[in-house]
Design a protein around this motif. Structure first.
Motif, PDB file in Angstrom:
ATOM      1  N   THR A 133       0.849  -1.186  -0.124  1.00  0.00           N
ATOM      2  CA  THR A 133      -0.111   0.048   0.016  1.00  0.00           C
ATOM      3  C   THR A 133       0.782   1.382   0.032  1.00  0.00           C
ATOM      4  O   THR A 133       1.917   1.098   0.513  1.00  0.00           O
ATOM      5  N   SER A 191      -2.372   7.940  -4.437  1.00  0.00           N
ATOM      6  CA  SER A 191      -2.745   7.192  -5.441  1.00  0.00           C
ATOM      7  C   SER A 191      -1.842   6.981  -6.496  1.00  0.00           C
ATOM      8  O   SER A 191      -0.886   7.653  -6.513  1.00  0.00           O
ATOM      9  N   SER A 199     -10.573  -3.266  -2.396  1.00  0.00           N
ATOM     10  CA  SER A 199     -11.421  -2.229  -1.863  1.00  0.00           C
ATOM     11  C   SER A 199     -11.521  -2.350  -0.615  1.00  0.00           C
ATOM     12  O   SER A 199     -11.539  -3.679   0.192  1.00  0.00           O
ATOM     13  N   SER A 200     -11.407  -1.507   0.234  1.00  0.00           N
ATOM     14  CA  SER A 200     -11.815  -1.472   1.838  1.00  0.00           C
ATOM     15  C   SER A 200     -13.468  -1.832   2.115  1.00  0.00           C
ATOM     16  O   SER A 200     -13.950  -2.164   3.225  1.00  0.00           O
ATOM     17  N   PHE A 201     -14.391  -1.837   0.920  1.00  0.00           N
ATOM     18  CA  PHE A 201     -15.845  -2.156   1.156  1.00  0.00           C
ATOM     19  C   PHE A 201     -15.982  -3.520   0.562  1.00  0.00           C
ATOM     20  O   PHE A 201     -15.862  -3.873  -0.459  1.00  0.00           O
ATOM     21  N   ASN A 210     -14.110  -5.949   0.940  1.00  0.00           N
ATOM     22  CA  ASN A 210     -12.759  -6.579   0.107  1.00  0.00           C
ATOM     23  C   ASN A 210     -13.248  -7.045  -1.241  1.00  0.00           C
ATOM     24  O   ASN A 210     -12.476  -7.946  -1.683  1.00  0.00           O
ATOM     25  N   THR A 211     -13.829  -6.202  -2.055  1.00  0.00           N
ATOM     26  CA  THR A 211     -14.204  -6.388  -3.468  1.00  0.00           C
ATOM     27  C   THR A 211     -12.382  -6.352  -4.189  1.00  0.00           C
ATOM     28  O   THR A 211     -11.912  -5.299  -3.875  1.00  0.00           O
ATOM     29  N   TYR A 232     -10.406  -6.186  -7.495  1.00  0.00           N
ATOM     30  CA  TYR A 232     -10.338  -5.586  -8.931  1.00  0.00           C
ATOM     31  C   TYR A 232      -9.085  -6.044  -9.671  1.00  0.00           C
ATOM     32  O   TYR A 232      -7.951  -5.571  -9.361  1.00  0.00           O
ATOM     33  N   PRO A 275      -6.148   3.272  -6.110  1.00  0.00           N
ATOM     34  CA  PRO A 275      -6.637   4.228  -5.299  1.00  0.00           C
ATOM     35  C   PRO A 275      -5.720   4.463  -3.917  1.00  0.00           C
ATOM     36  O   PRO A 275      -5.249   3.391  -3.610  1.00  0.00           O
ATOM     37  N   LEU A 334      -4.882   1.548  -0.672  1.00  0.00           N
ATOM     38  CA  LEU A 334      -5.607   0.358  -0.790  1.00  0.00           C
ATOM     39  C   LEU A 334      -4.646  -0.661  -1.097  1.00  0.00           C
ATOM     40  O   LEU A 334      -3.618  -0.499  -1.963  1.00  0.00           O
ATOM     41  N   HIS A 376      -2.573  -3.432  -3.267  1.00  0.00           N
ATOM     42  CA  HIS A 376      -2.602  -3.682  -4.534  1.00  0.00           C
ATOM     43  C   HIS A 376      -1.190  -4.718  -4.765  1.00  0.00           C
ATOM     44  O   HIS A 376      -0.379  -4.542  -3.833  1.00  0.00           O
TER      45      HIS A 376
END
Length: 208
Positions: A100, A105, A121-123, A125-126, A128, A141, A144, A146
């Motif tokens: 992170t 970003s 994502s923090s929502f 844990n989706t 991408y 972002p 987050l 990655h």
């Protein structure tokens, strides 16, 4: 009143050069807002030029990858401007582990090879994830988790731009296994097997 206004205006005009930029004075320690400004008389065009991204980084390491930064510490001209760059070189099977950048970003553009990249994502844990080829661009972002993996059969290269002159970096694997955090603590917070934790600490140089 007129004289007062004229005085203020003269101060602003006289300091306009200093307000244009704040080239890092690398002889002084940085603070939360970056490096102190170099005196204007000492600023040269070379402060605004950086050639460090021209050469490939050394990928003969455990992750088979190298990141060459062009942050404020290497590129004084970006100090205070809210941006910086880096070069990413990946040998075959190279990987930049989950990490992170707490301070900015990231936008990555692939210039050679194929890179599998993604973030969580923090929502809920989706995840991408996308296979990126030459010319593809992906954004990560701020803050987050990655990663990037060389998913091709040759070397891969990418250039990265950050929304900060020093975005910071924390690699999850190193944070867990390349320090003296007790094995039982790592076991408690990750549910990993103790033997596996000790093995990873041994590989990465951690203790306890």
């Amino acid at each position: 009143m007129f004289l007062h206004t004229l005085f203020i205006l003269s101060l602003l005009l006289g300091s306009s050069h200093a307000l244009d930029f704040c080239v890092a004075d690398l002889s002084l320690p940085p603070g939360p807002a970056g490096y102190p400004c170099k005196k204007s008389a000492s600023v040269t065009v070379n402060d605004f030029v950086f050639s460090g991204l021209a050469a490939a980084g050394n990928t003969t390491n455990i992750i088979k990858a190298a990141v060459t930064p062009g942050f404020d510490a290497q590129f004084p001209g970006v100090n205070g401007l809210g941006l910086s760059m880096a070069r990413l070189d990946m040998a075959v099977d190279g990987v930049i582990p989950l990490h992170t950048h707490p301070g900015g970003s990231e936008i990555l553009v692939v210039t050679q090879g194929t890179i599998c990249a993604g973030f969580i994502s923090s929502f809920e844990n989706t995840v991408y994830v996308k296979q990126l080829n030459k010319g593809d661009v992906m954004v990560f972002p701020q803050g987050l988790l990655h990663f990037q993996i060389n998913s091709g059969d040759g070397v891969a290269t990418a250039f990265v731009t950050f929304s900060s002159p020093n975005p910071g970096l924390q690699i999850t694997t190193f944070a867990l296994f390349k320090n003296d955090l007790p094995t039982e603590t790592v076991n408690a917070v990750t549910f990993l097997d103790v033997a596996q934790i000790k093995k990873l600490k041994g590989v990465l140089g951690g203790t306890n």
